[in-house]
Design a protein around this motif. Structure first.
Motif, PDB file in Angstrom:
ATOM      1  N   ILE A   1       1.045  -1.146   0.231  1.00 28.82           N
ATOM      2  CA  ILE A   1      -0.020  -0.114  -0.041  1.00 28.82           C
ATOM      3  C   ILE A   1       0.860   0.864   0.200  1.00 28.82           C
ATOM      4  CG2 ILE A   1      -1.126   1.019   1.071  1.00 28.82           C
ATOM      5  CD1 ILE A   1      -2.775  -1.774   1.650  1.00 28.82           C
ATOM      6  N   GLY A   2       2.303   1.382   0.329  1.00 26.74           N
ATOM      7  CA  GLY A   2       3.048   2.447   0.840  1.00 26.74           C
ATOM      8  C   GLY A   2       3.436   2.632  -0.353  1.00 26.74           C
ATOM      9  N   ILE A   3       4.050   1.659  -1.080  1.00 22.24           N
ATOM     10  CA  ILE A   3       4.413   1.918  -2.335  1.00 22.24           C
ATOM     11  C   ILE A   3       3.972   2.813  -3.489  1.00 22.24           C
ATOM     12  CG2 ILE A   3       6.285   1.142  -4.407  1.00 22.24           C
ATOM     13  CD1 ILE A   3       7.892  -0.387  -2.384  1.00 22.24           C
ATOM     14  N   GLY A   4       2.456   1.495  -3.854  1.00 21.89           N
ATOM     15  CA  GLY A   4       1.219   1.930  -4.154  1.00 21.89           C
ATOM     16  C   GLY A   4       0.891   3.848  -4.077  1.00 21.89           C
ATOM     17  N   GLY A   5       1.175   3.926  -2.935  1.00 24.50           N
ATOM     18  CA  GLY A   5       0.124   5.130  -2.984  1.00 24.50           C
ATOM     19  C   GLY A   5       0.785   6.408  -2.592  1.00 24.50           C
ATOM     20  N   VAL A   6       2.776   5.871  -2.950  1.00 24.72           N
ATOM     21  CA  VAL A   6       3.608   7.000  -3.567  1.00 24.72           C
ATOM     22  C   VAL A   6       3.081   7.512  -4.843  1.00 24.72           C
ATOM     23  CG1 VAL A   6       6.140   7.603  -3.073  1.00 24.72           C
ATOM     24  CG2 VAL A   6       5.453   6.715  -1.057  1.00 24.72           C
TER      25      VAL A   6
END
Length: 222
Positions: free
Chosen positions: A38-43
């Motif tokens: 989620i963190g990488i995709g959200g960035v």
């Protein structure tokens, strides 16, 4: 004070407590894996050219970071079934932990990404590297190296947050300790032992993250 310590219930329940520790590790690692995704995709989506996408990511981060984790896990476990989505306690806890950790990971990783100079990205593109390769090697890895201490601190906090999953009867250390305490009424002994076990779990997670840092994020020796 006439209280007499009796660790017999703890000793008898030790196999269950150790199994609860394993359940805590399962929830924590599952939540961390989802949080990283989620963190990488959200960035990536946070800096999208499309304003509605950027708005949705910002809204997600604000909603998750400004509401209690207990409410979030209750919403997934008790409210979503009304919409036809039914999950067992363990998957619910992993998803809730992943969503909660992911919201924080987006902002932490984004801070690292913003620290990478535009010149490095342009140099990678000038060498003919694909945009995905530029992001993975020139942007993402140095960014993760820069924010790794903050990210791991957040994940250790996430590990301790697994205790809240006992509210929906997910199998982890706190839920096991509560059951033993309710059967024996030895609160000091049971929860004192659980406290010590959480300290050990936190130490093990810190060692785990240190090994990952040494393997993947250490600077080469010249």
């Amino acid at each position: 004070m006439n209280y007499v310590l009796d660790f017999t219930p703890v000793i008898e329940g030790l196999p269950d407590l150790l199994a609860g520790c394993l359940g805590t590790f399962v929830l924590a690692l599952g939540g961390m894996a989802l949080a990283i995704v989620i963190g990488i995709g959200g960035v990536l989506l946070r800096d999208s050219r499309h304003a509605p996408v950027r708005f949705l990511v910002k809204a997600f981060v604000e909603v998750i970071r400004n509401t209690p984790f207990l409410v979030q896990i209750f919403f997934i476990y008790f409210a979503l079934p009304l919409a036809g989505v039914r999950l067992d306690p363990t998957p619910t806890a992993i998803i809730a932990l992943g969503i909660n950790g992911g919201a924080y990971a987006i902002e932490i990783i984004r801070g690292g990404v913003q620290s990478i100079s535009r010149g490095q990205v342009e140099a990678g593109l000038a060498l003919g590297l694909h945009k995905a390769l530029v992001f993975r090697l020139i942007v993402l890895k140095p960014a993760l190296r820069a924010v790794y201490p903050s990210l791991t601190s957040q994940f250790i906090l996430l590990t301790l947050t697994t205790s809240i999953a006992s509210a929906i009867s997910a199998y982890e250390l706190t839920s096991v300790a509560q059951r033993i305490e309710s059967d024996s009424f030895r609160s000091f002994e049971v929860f004192g032992t659980a406290t010590f076990m959480y300290l050990v779990i936190s130490w093990m997670m810190m060692r785990f993250f240190a090994l990952i840092s040494a393997r993947y994020f250490s600077y080469p020796v010249k």
